[in-house]
Design an enzyme around this catalytic site. Structure first.
Site, PDB file in Angstrom:
ATOM      1  N   TYR A  12      -8.786   5.393   7.961  1.00  0.00           N
ATOM      2  CA  TYR A  12      -9.144   6.620   9.505  1.00  0.00           C
ATOM      3  C   TYR A  12      -9.799   7.241   9.613  1.00  0.00           C
ATOM      4  CZ  TYR A  12      -4.542   3.629  10.603  1.00  0.00           C
ATOM      5  OH  TYR A  12      -3.644   2.066  10.592  1.00  0.00           O
ATOM      6  N   PRO A  15      -2.914  -0.361  19.027  1.00  0.00           N
ATOM      7  CA  PRO A  15      -2.168  -0.526  17.580  1.00  0.00           C
ATOM      8  C   PRO A  15      -3.200   0.583  16.387  1.00  0.00           C
ATOM      9  CG  PRO A  15      -4.243  -1.459  18.337  1.00  0.00           C
ATOM     10  CD  PRO A  15      -4.347  -1.135  19.409  1.00  0.00           C
ATOM     11  N   HIS A  66       0.810  -0.921  -0.121  1.00  0.00           N
ATOM     12  CA  HIS A  66       0.068   0.012  -0.184  1.00  0.00           C
ATOM     13  C   HIS A  66       1.051   1.230  -0.079  1.00  0.00           C
ATOM     14  CE1 HIS A  66      -4.397  -1.628   1.734  1.00  0.00           C
ATOM     15  NE2 HIS A  66      -3.939  -3.134   0.877  1.00  0.00           N
ATOM     16  N   LYS A 101       1.993  -0.494  15.096  1.00  0.00           N
ATOM     17  CA  LYS A 101       3.891  -0.705  15.313  1.00  0.00           C
ATOM     18  C   LYS A 101       3.829  -2.040  16.211  1.00  0.00           C
ATOM     19  CE  LYS A 101       4.408   2.458  13.810  1.00  0.00           C
ATOM     20  NZ  LYS A 101       5.356   2.504  11.990  1.00  0.00           N
ATOM     21  N   TYR A 123       4.817   6.434  10.580  1.00  0.00           N
ATOM     22  CA  TYR A 123       3.827   4.921  10.075  1.00  0.00           C
ATOM     23  C   TYR A 123       4.428   4.037   9.540  1.00  0.00           C
ATOM     24  CZ  TYR A 123      -0.010   2.310   9.150  1.00  0.00           C
ATOM     25  OH  TYR A 123      -1.403   1.814   8.787  1.00  0.00           O
TER      26      TYR A 123
HETATM   27  P1  FAS Z   1       2.645 -12.292  21.538  1.00  0.00           P
HETATM   28  O1  FAS Z   1       1.747 -11.958  22.900  1.00  0.00           O
HETATM   29  O2  FAS Z   1       2.346 -12.010  20.389  1.00  0.00           O
HETATM   30  O3  FAS Z   1       3.530 -13.522  21.839  1.00  0.00           O
HETATM   31  C1  FAS Z   1       3.473 -13.654  23.152  1.00  0.00           C
HETATM   32  C2  FAS Z   1       4.406 -15.341  23.809  1.00  0.00           C
HETATM   33  O4  FAS Z   1       4.825 -15.509  24.563  1.00  0.00           O
HETATM   34  C3  FAS Z   1       2.237 -15.889  23.264  1.00  0.00           C
HETATM   35  O5  FAS Z   1       2.405 -16.640  22.119  1.00  0.00           O
HETATM   36  C4  FAS Z   1       1.967 -15.974  24.708  1.00  0.00           C
HETATM   37  O6  FAS Z   1       0.897 -17.208  24.683  1.00  0.00           O
HETATM   38  C5  FAS Z   1       3.295 -16.816  24.838  1.00  0.00           C
HETATM   39  N1  FAS Z   1       3.556 -16.589  26.363  1.00  0.00           N
HETATM   40  C6  FAS Z   1       2.792 -15.975  27.711  1.00  0.00           C
HETATM   41  N2  FAS Z   1       2.763 -16.414  28.581  1.00  0.00           N
HETATM   42  C7  FAS Z   1       3.664 -17.062  28.555  1.00  0.00           C
HETATM   43  C8  FAS Z   1       4.434 -18.502  29.657  1.00  0.00           C
HETATM   44  N3  FAS Z   1       4.021 -18.182  31.147  1.00  0.00           N
HETATM   45  N4  FAS Z   1       5.158 -19.617  29.100  1.00  0.00           N
HETATM   46  C9  FAS Z   1       5.742 -19.466  27.847  1.00  0.00           C
HETATM   47  N5  FAS Z   1       4.656 -18.719  27.019  1.00  0.00           N
HETATM   48  C10 FAS Z   1       4.043 -17.892  27.356  1.00  0.00           C
HETATM   49  N6  FAS Z   1      -0.313  -4.766  16.761  1.00  0.00           N
HETATM   50  C11 FAS Z   1      -0.890  -4.368  15.026  1.00  0.00           C
HETATM   51  O7  FAS Z   1      -0.071  -3.945  14.404  1.00  0.00           O
HETATM   52  N7  FAS Z   1      -2.106  -3.537  15.212  1.00  0.00           N
HETATM   53  C12 FAS Z   1      -3.160  -4.756  15.848  1.00  0.00           C
HETATM   54  O8  FAS Z   1      -4.525  -4.934  14.257  1.00  0.00           O
HETATM   55  C13 FAS Z   1      -3.186  -5.561  16.700  1.00  0.00           C
HETATM   56  N8  FAS Z   1      -3.841  -6.153  17.495  1.00  0.00           N
HETATM   57  C14 FAS Z   1      -3.693  -7.243  18.519  1.00  0.00           C
HETATM   58  C15 FAS Z   1      -4.918  -8.173  19.566  1.00  0.00           C
HETATM   59  C16 FAS Z   1      -4.711  -8.324  20.216  1.00  0.00           C
HETATM   60  C17 FAS Z   1      -6.000  -9.041  21.404  1.00  0.00           C
HETATM   61  C18 FAS Z   1      -3.357  -8.692  21.316  1.00  0.00           C
HETATM   62  C19 FAS Z   1      -3.011  -8.745  22.158  1.00  0.00           C
HETATM   63  C20 FAS Z   1      -1.900  -7.773  19.853  1.00  0.00           C
HETATM   64  C21 FAS Z   1      -2.305  -6.681  19.539  1.00  0.00           C
HETATM   65  N9  FAS Z   1      -1.171  -6.272  18.785  1.00  0.00           N
HETATM   66  C22 FAS Z   1      -1.956  -5.087  17.544  1.00  0.00           C
HETATM   67  C23 FAS Z   1       0.344  -6.353  19.213  1.00  0.00           C
HETATM   68  C24 FAS Z   1       0.495  -7.004  18.763  1.00  0.00           C
HETATM   69  O9  FAS Z   1       0.185  -7.590  17.200  1.00  0.00           O
HETATM   70  C25 FAS Z   1       2.152  -7.406  18.980  1.00  0.00           C
HETATM   71  O10 FAS Z   1       2.725  -6.856  19.345  1.00  0.00           O
HETATM   72  C26 FAS Z   1       3.084  -8.829  18.817  1.00  0.00           C
HETATM   73  O11 FAS Z   1       1.851  -9.510  18.738  1.00  0.00           O
HETATM   74  C27 FAS Z   1       3.924  -9.344  20.168  1.00  0.00           C
HETATM   75  O12 FAS Z   1       4.955  -9.796  19.634  1.00  0.00           O
HETATM   76  P2  FAS Z   1       5.624 -10.924  20.614  1.00  0.00           P
HETATM   77  O13 FAS Z   1       6.128  -9.703  21.618  1.00  0.00           O
HETATM   78  O14 FAS Z   1       6.004 -12.527  20.309  1.00  0.00           O
HETATM   79  O15 FAS Z   1       4.141 -10.943  21.318  1.00  0.00           O
HETATM   80  C1  PHB Z   2      -4.878  -4.515  10.894  1.00  0.00           C
HETATM   81  O1  PHB Z   2      -5.447  -4.453  10.009  1.00  0.00           O
HETATM   82  O2  PHB Z   2      -5.657  -5.096  11.575  1.00  0.00           O
HETATM   83  C2  PHB Z   2      -4.567  -3.290  11.935  1.00  0.00           C
HETATM   84  C3  PHB Z   2      -4.477  -1.911  10.706  1.00  0.00           C
HETATM   85  C4  PHB Z   2      -3.812  -0.972  11.352  1.00  0.00           C
HETATM   86  C5  PHB Z   2      -4.166  -0.687  12.284  1.00  0.00           C
HETATM   87  C6  PHB Z   2      -4.264  -1.423  13.266  1.00  0.00           C
HETATM   88  C7  PHB Z   2      -4.750  -2.847  12.448  1.00  0.00           C
HETATM   89  O3  PHB Z   2      -3.759   0.407  12.639  1.00  0.00           O
END
Ligand code: FAS
Ligand code: PHB
Length: 391
Positions: free
Chosen positions: A201, A294, A72, A298, A384
């Site tokens: 947005y 989010p 994009h 980032k 961004y």
């Molecule tokens: P993660 O949370 O992905 O991975 C951490 C891992 O550690 C998980 O698999 C967990 O099960 C494991 N873990 C936890 N406790 C543990 C323990 N005691 N023992 C062993 N393992 C354990 N970012 C965006 O940019 N856009 C979005 O739309 C967006 N939506 C999101 C929605 C939700 C519900 C959440 C929670 C986050 C969202 N994020 C979004 C942010 C997300 O993408 C994170 O930035 C990204 O997953 C970060 O990756 P990790 O640091 O690997 O953490």
């Molecule tokens: C998504 O597609 O999940 C998304 C895109 C942009 C954002 C947050 C989430 O700022």
């Protein structure tokens, strides 16, 4: 069990770190509390910065990304009666790519399978020990209920926002900042082609809305909702009505095409930073050290940027005995963490409405500024589209 690097968490940070270390001949073991199916099915981020795409490609993880990722040029910012496109390529020379975190996770899992990476899923009672010594270890209960111990030279907490690693740093040795926002996001997936070519947005008096996507046949939407929202309060009809209103269905001939919703979830909005991102032989990476709302897309990109710094730092430490990069890791990573924390806060506070009429005027003024001033637009675009790794 003994290894060089014990990695807690098999999310994007944990698996990417094991992949980059393996490329340097450094062995690691990953332990993960959930099942592989659960981790790969979690619907999260959708936007990759150019530096993330470049890193994944260089690491040999870019094949499907190149085939299925959707580049994009920019985004649309809108408010009632107005929609303006910001062209990141024109402003910064960099694009962003739509490619779901679920897909990144699957690509990482496949690559780690091919490398024979040891990943222990469905563990419980993870605990970190002797982090202040050069013989740290992790204990946990495996999925057969057996107690286990993993000895390592280094432990890396990639265990996200609810893992044990961040609190394994003694309270006196850590500093945290946090901000909870007075609203959440209701996120939905819909089996319908996006009604837009690039993300929209939208600021609206009823609340913020975001039109994103996952592919040419799957759309992703978010609605600003109150923090205590129960997803059961939002029927499909109510969701489509709110999206149509806030995204401007019917304005200037634009139509929002609805379709079957396949996933609904409420995501709380908060900022969190913990420093330092290292304590003795424990290093933190990704959501274990920082959380961003989010709105700035980032979260995942910041996790990748941490790992891009940490992998060479651990390589220098473990293969050459050079402690320099490992000593510098926390300060180097936190520069980008704070830049992304500010940008995510700015996008969030600029676009989410409240009952405060003064704040609404400030938000609209910011939106008019970033869509009419090249300097303003470039400022948003630079953040961004993402700053170079090592910023
Ligand atoms: P993660 O949370 O992905 O991975 C951490 C891992 O550690 C998980 O698999 C967990 O099960 C494991 N873990 C936890 N406790 C543990 C323990 N005691 N023992 C062993 N393992 C354990 N970012 C965006 O940019 N856009 C979005 O739309 C967006 N939506 C999101 C929605 C939700 C519900 C959440 C929670 C986050 C969202 N994020 C979004 C942010 C997300 O993408 C994170 O930035 C990204 O997953 C970060 O990756 P990790 O640091 O690997 O953490
Ligand atoms: C998504 O597609 O999940 C998304 C895109 C942009 C954002 C947050 C989430 O700022």
């Amino acid at each position: 069990m003994r290894t060089q690097v014990a990695i807690i968490g098999a999310g994007p940070a944990g698996l990417l770190l094991s992949h980059l270390l393996d490329a340097q001949g450094i062995e690691s073991v990953v332990i993960e509390t959930r099942s592989r199916e659960y981790v790969e099915a979690r619907i999260r981020a959708g936007i990759l910065e150019q530096s993330t795409v470049d890193l994944l490609t260089e690491a040999g993880l870019g094949e499907r990304l190149a085939a299925e990722g959707d580049p994009h040029r920019g985004i649309y910012l809108q408010w009632p009666e107005e929609r303006h496109h910001l062209d990141f390529v024109e402003l910064t020379g960099r694009a962003v790519t739509v490619y779901g975190q679920t897909e990144v996770q699957k690509d990482l899992g496949k690559a780690r399978d091919a490398a024979g990476q040891q990943i222990v899923y469905e563990v419980s009672e993870t605990a970190l020990h002797d982090l202040g010594t050069d013989r740290p270890y992790v204990t946990y209960t495996d999925n057969n209920g057996r107690p286990a111990r993993l000895d390592a030279e280094v432990v890396v907490g990639c265990d996200g926002s609810f893992g044990p690693s961040r609190s394994a740093v003694p309270e006196a040795a850590r500093q945290t900042w946090q901000r909870a926002y007075p609203y959440s996001w209701l996120g939905v997936l819909a089996d319908v082609a996006p009604s837009t070519d690039e993300l929209i947005y939208a600021w609206h008096p009823d609340g913020f809305a975001l039109h994103s996507m996952r592919s040419s046949t799957v759309s992703r939407f978010y609605l600003q909702v109150p923090t205590d929202t129960d997803v059961a309060q939002w029927s499909d009809e109510r969701i489509w009505e709110a999206l149509a209103t806030r995204l401007g269905h019917g304005q200037n001939g634009w139509q929002l095409t609805p379709g079957p919703l396949t996933d609904k979830s409420v995501l709380p909005m908060r900022s969190f930073v913990q420093q330092p991102m290292r304590h003795g032989r424990l290093f933190l990476a990704g959501d274990a050290a920082h959380i961003v709302p989010p709105t700035g897309a980032k979260g995942l990109n910041l996790a990748v940027a941490d790992v891009a710094l940490l992998a060479p730092a651990l390589t220098a430490l473990l293969l050459k005995g050079d402690r320099g990069p490992a000593e510098a890791y926390s300060a180097d990573a936190l520069r980008r963490v704070w830049r992304c924390t500010h940008f995510s806060w700015w996008m969030t506070t600029m676009l989410h409405t409240s009952a405060d009429p003064f704040e609404a005027q400030l938000q609209l003024s910011q939106l008019r500024w970033v869509t009419s001033s090249e300097a303003g637009a470039r400022g948003l675009a630079e953040n961004y589209a993402g700053l170079p790794i090592g910023f």
